[in-house]
Design a protein around this motif. Structure first.
Motif, PDB file in Angstrom:
ATOM      1  N   ILE A  82     -15.708   8.332 -83.987  1.00  0.00           N
ATOM      2  CA  ILE A  82     -14.285   8.751 -84.457  1.00  0.00           C
ATOM      3  C   ILE A  82     -13.485   8.716 -83.220  1.00  0.00           C
ATOM      4  O   ILE A  82     -12.247   8.074 -83.372  1.00  0.00           O
ATOM      5  CB  ILE A  82     -14.335  10.224 -84.816  1.00  0.00           C
ATOM      6  N   ARG A  83     -13.763   9.277 -82.284  1.00  0.00           N
ATOM      7  CA  ARG A  83     -12.809   9.210 -80.991  1.00  0.00           C
ATOM      8  C   ARG A  83     -12.382   7.859 -80.649  1.00  0.00           C
ATOM      9  O   ARG A  83     -11.119   7.363 -80.257  1.00  0.00           O
ATOM     10  CB  ARG A  83     -13.481   9.933 -79.778  1.00  0.00           C
ATOM     11  N   ALA A  84     -13.574   6.740 -80.593  1.00  0.00           N
ATOM     12  CA  ALA A  84     -13.408   5.489 -80.247  1.00  0.00           C
ATOM     13  C   ALA A  84     -12.436   4.728 -81.142  1.00  0.00           C
ATOM     14  O   ALA A  84     -11.642   3.768 -80.772  1.00  0.00           O
ATOM     15  CB  ALA A  84     -14.680   4.897 -79.938  1.00  0.00           C
ATOM     16  N   GLN A  85     -12.521   4.969 -82.531  1.00  0.00           N
ATOM     17  CA  GLN A  85     -11.430   4.337 -83.501  1.00  0.00           C
ATOM     18  C   GLN A  85     -10.082   4.395 -83.257  1.00  0.00           C
ATOM     19  O   GLN A  85      -9.278   3.517 -83.376  1.00  0.00           O
ATOM     20  CB  GLN A  85     -11.959   4.631 -84.842  1.00  0.00           C
ATOM     21  N   GLY A  86      -9.588   5.636 -82.895  1.00  0.00           N
ATOM     22  CA  GLY A  86      -8.302   5.878 -82.579  1.00  0.00           C
ATOM     23  C   GLY A  86      -7.371   5.624 -83.952  1.00  0.00           C
ATOM     24  O   GLY A  86      -7.610   6.180 -84.740  1.00  0.00           O
ATOM     25  N   GLU A  87      -6.351   4.818 -83.715  1.00  0.00           N
ATOM     26  CA  GLU A  87      -5.430   4.446 -84.727  1.00  0.00           C
ATOM     27  C   GLU A  87      -6.223   3.542 -86.100  1.00  0.00           C
ATOM     28  O   GLU A  87      -5.624   3.575 -87.097  1.00  0.00           O
ATOM     29  CB  GLU A  87      -4.290   3.660 -84.184  1.00  0.00           C
ATOM     30  N   ASP A  88      -7.340   3.037 -85.719  1.00  0.00           N
ATOM     31  CA  ASP A  88      -7.900   2.295 -86.656  1.00  0.00           C
ATOM     32  C   ASP A  88      -8.631   3.567 -88.044  1.00  0.00           C
ATOM     33  O   ASP A  88      -9.130   2.960 -88.635  1.00  0.00           O
ATOM     34  CB  ASP A  88      -9.134   1.588 -86.316  1.00  0.00           C
ATOM     35  N   LEU A  89      -8.565   4.624 -87.610  1.00  0.00           N
ATOM     36  CA  LEU A  89      -9.167   5.674 -88.502  1.00  0.00           C
ATOM     37  C   LEU A  89      -8.232   5.829 -89.855  1.00  0.00           C
ATOM     38  O   LEU A  89      -7.089   5.310 -89.714  1.00  0.00           O
ATOM     39  CB  LEU A  89      -9.130   7.002 -87.899  1.00  0.00           C
ATOM     40  N   PRO A  90      -8.715   6.188 -90.960  1.00  0.00           N
ATOM     41  CA  PRO A  90      -7.818   6.526 -91.944  1.00  0.00           C
ATOM     42  C   PRO A  90      -6.780   7.559 -91.672  1.00  0.00           C
ATOM     43  O   PRO A  90      -6.981   8.433 -90.798  1.00  0.00           O
ATOM     44  CB  PRO A  90      -9.039   7.133 -93.063  1.00  0.00           C
ATOM     45  N   GLU A  91      -5.758   7.445 -92.305  1.00  0.00           N
ATOM     46  CA  GLU A  91      -4.517   8.120 -92.106  1.00  0.00           C
ATOM     47  C   GLU A  91      -5.118   9.733 -92.341  1.00  0.00           C
ATOM     48  O   GLU A  91      -4.704  10.773 -91.734  1.00  0.00           O
ATOM     49  CB  GLU A  91      -3.425   7.926 -92.742  1.00  0.00           C
ATOM     50  N   LEU A  92      -5.796   9.803 -93.501  1.00  0.00           N
ATOM     51  CA  LEU A  92      -6.190  11.111 -94.060  1.00  0.00           C
ATOM     52  C   LEU A  92      -7.587  11.044 -94.293  1.00  0.00           C
ATOM     53  O   LEU A  92      -7.851  10.345 -95.515  1.00  0.00           O
ATOM     54  CB  LEU A  92      -5.356  11.648 -94.988  1.00  0.00           C
ATOM     55  N   PHE A  93      -8.545  11.745 -93.883  1.00  0.00           N
ATOM     56  CA  PHE A  93      -9.787  11.921 -94.313  1.00  0.00           C
ATOM     57  C   PHE A  93     -10.550  13.524 -93.823  1.00  0.00           C
ATOM     58  O   PHE A  93     -10.148  13.978 -92.966  1.00  0.00           O
ATOM     59  CB  PHE A  93     -10.644  10.734 -93.761  1.00  0.00           C
ATOM     60  N   PHE A  94     -11.361  13.805 -94.928  1.00  0.00           N
ATOM     61  CA  PHE A  94     -11.856  15.067 -94.925  1.00  0.00           C
ATOM     62  C   PHE A  94     -13.410  14.972 -94.670  1.00  0.00           C
ATOM     63  O   PHE A  94     -14.019  15.921 -94.472  1.00  0.00           O
ATOM     64  CB  PHE A  94     -11.568  15.762 -96.269  1.00  0.00           C
ATOM     65  N   ASP A  95     -14.168  13.816 -95.085  1.00  0.00           N
ATOM     66  CA  ASP A  95     -15.366  13.808 -95.127  1.00  0.00           C
ATOM     67  C   ASP A  95     -15.765  12.504 -94.624  1.00  0.00           C
ATOM     68  O   ASP A  95     -15.109  11.534 -94.606  1.00  0.00           O
ATOM     69  CB  ASP A  95     -15.980  13.840 -96.569  1.00  0.00           C
ATOM     70  N   ILE A  96     -17.254  12.584 -93.768  1.00  0.00           N
ATOM     71  CA  ILE A  96     -17.710  11.457 -93.389  1.00  0.00           C
ATOM     72  C   ILE A  96     -18.917  10.998 -94.346  1.00  0.00           C
ATOM     73  O   ILE A  96     -19.714  11.893 -94.567  1.00  0.00           O
ATOM     74  CB  ILE A  96     -18.080  11.653 -91.892  1.00  0.00           C
ATOM     75  N   TYR A  97     -18.766   9.876 -94.820  1.00  0.00           N
ATOM     76  CA  TYR A  97     -19.924   9.493 -95.844  1.00  0.00           C
ATOM     77  C   TYR A  97     -21.051   8.735 -95.242  1.00  0.00           C
ATOM     78  O   TYR A  97     -20.830   7.928 -94.663  1.00  0.00           O
ATOM     79  CB  TYR A  97     -19.418   8.551 -97.005  1.00  0.00           C
ATOM     80  N   VAL A  98     -22.418   9.324 -95.365  1.00  0.00           N
ATOM     81  CA  VAL A  98     -23.450   8.906 -94.793  1.00  0.00           C
ATOM     82  C   VAL A  98     -24.045   7.805 -95.818  1.00  0.00           C
ATOM     83  O   VAL A  98     -24.345   7.939 -96.901  1.00  0.00           O
ATOM     84  CB  VAL A  98     -24.405  10.039 -94.602  1.00  0.00           C
TER      85      VAL A  98
END
Length: 466
Positions: free
Chosen positions: A178-194
């Motif tokens: 998550i930290r490595a993704q930076g700006e490539d992360l979704p603008e808003l997310f609450f869950d990580i899907y396995v």
């Protein structure tokens, strides 16, 4: 004195844009109108740059088309992008016509794929081609993919940006990713899907739950089952799932069960409001109008229902004409008969509204339909028994004939019972026939209560008084 060029500085604007109810103040709107009339772009930017996108959208609704055309030119691309999804449909289409395609392409890149697709959908074909051609290939592909799904489906509603992790990862792997993704992360997310090796979701971990666990904890040890949404599910069904299970987000899967996106609660709030507004408007027999609707558009939406009402009203007129002889002999009936039909219409609308709402929220189905009908019928009879003595005494005293009071009291009880029955049975029948119960129920209920109200009252009057 220095000869260096001095760059123009935007004037400092001191204003209170919102009142205590979070509504734009008339004084603020007037400032924007004055700045637009003067063509003062710097002042317009200063007035709007600190507003929330929802407030900018609200502002657009208070302005004329000419003033909107000026204001939109001075909105920064990022603010313009976030404002577009908030606009009423009619106003958004008008605004989009005035935004250059390159500016629009830049603005859309600031949005999640679901919001960007909703905006692109409103573009004319030639403008849509230009805007998509000016966008990066990845963003263009995401929008085109979303537009490939049915309009009211989960596929159109979802955002393709999603945070997923393979099932063999632990908490530390996920946090590092998550930290490595930076700006490539979704603008808003609450869950990580396995997900499994085929990219099918097998569970989910909330962000808050992830941060509480030691780094070495496996995701499969802390993941919870997820409510999967298929791409072809109707948005109303999706909203029901979110509301019933109190979801914040949910994964969206394709026909093969692979994770293709997510739906978040902010989108569902909009859907619930949209569906509720749609049902309310349909019960009133009007189309979906907004502040940008023109007079011809509103007339086209309302005239068909008024025409249907005109036809159904003729049924009640036919009953009155049939008993014309009775009315001629007892003129007091002409003054009293509208009371029976009016009260019956209101009672029918009450039962209808409650039933349509129960069907929409799935609180009413075949398992409790009989009980609901019996309850509303009992309510109708009880209301009749309460109101009948009042109108009976008043009518008897006014007319000087207590038989007229007895007739209208009896008609009131019977018509309220019929109104309650029709108010429940009409939407239930339409729902059983796979028709939207909110569309034509009101017209049918009103026509039925008018017809039977006149028929019962005048029929009893003919039997008892003549």
């Amino acid at each position: 004195m220095s000869t260096d060029a001095i760059a123009p500085v935007a004037p400092e604007i001191d204003h209170e844009a919102l009142d205590e109810d979070y509504v734009l103040t008339p004084a603020f709107v007037e400032k924007v109108v004055d700045a637009a009339d003067d063509g003062d772009g710097m002042r317009l930017r200063a007035l709007t740059e600190d507003l929330h996108p929802a407030d900018v959208a609200d502002l657009m609704g208070f302005l004329t088309a000419e003033h909107r055309a000026v204001v939109v030119q001075w909105l920064p691309p990022e603010l313009l992008a976030e404002t577009l999804p908030e606009l009423d449909d009619g106003i958004r289409e008008e605004v989009l016509e005035r935004v250059p395609h390159l500016t629009l392409a830049e603005a859309l890149q600031e949005l999640d794929s679901d919001d960007a697709a909703a905006v692109v959908e409103d573009l004319e074909d030639d403008q849509r081609e230009k805007v998509l051609a000016a966008m990066p290939e990845v963003d263009r592909a995401a929008i085109e993919s979303s537009l490939g799904y049915a309009e009211d489906s989960a596929g159109r509603l979802m955002q393709r940006e999603v945070m997923a992790a393979p099932q063999f990862w632990n908490v530390g792997d996920t946090i590092d990713h998550i930290r490595a993704q930076g700006e490539d992360l979704p603008e808003l997310f609450f869950d990580i899907y396995v997900v499994d090796p085929l990219n099918r979701p097998v569970g989910g971990v909330s962000v808050s739950g992830l941060l509480r666990m030691p780094r070495a904890t496996k995701l499969t040890d802390i993941m919870e089952p997820v409510n999967e949404i298929t791409v072809d599910q109707d948005q109303e069904e999706v909203a029901y799932i979110f509301e019933k299970y109190h979801l914040i987000s949910a994964p969206v899967i394709d026909a093969a069960g692979r994770l293709v996106g997510q739906i978040t609660v902010d989108d569902i709030v909009n859907i619930i409001q949209e569906e509720n507004r749609e049902d309310i408007l349909r019960l009133a027999g009007v189309s979906d109008e907004d502040r940008g609707s023109t007079v011809p558009e509103i007339v086209r939406g309302r005239v068909p229902w008024l025409a249907i009402n005109l036809v159904t009203a003729s049924l009640g007129a036919g009953v009155i004409a049939f008993f014309g002889g009775t009315i001629e002999q007892i003129v007091a009936l002409a003054a009293l008969m509208p009371i029976v039909s009016a009260i019956g219409g209101n009672a029918g609308t009450q039962a209808l509204t409650v039933t349509v709402r129960a069907l929409a929220t799935r609180e009413l189905n075949s398992s409790n339909a009989r009980r609901t009908f019996q309850r509303e019928l009992a309510v109708g009879l009880a209301n009749g028994l309460v109101l009948a003595p009042l109108i009976g005494v008043a009518a008897g005293w006014w007319s000087g004939d207590w038989r007229i009071g007895a007739v209208i009291a009896s008609a009131m009880i019977l018509n309220l019972a019929i109104a309650a029955s029709v108010g429940v049975l009409t939407p239930l029948t339409l729902s059983k026939m796979r028709q939207d119960p909110a569309v034509s129920s009101a017209v049918f209920v009103t026509a039925t209560t008018d017809f039977f109200g006149f028929l019962i009252f005048l029929g009893l009057a003919t039997v008892v008084l003549l």
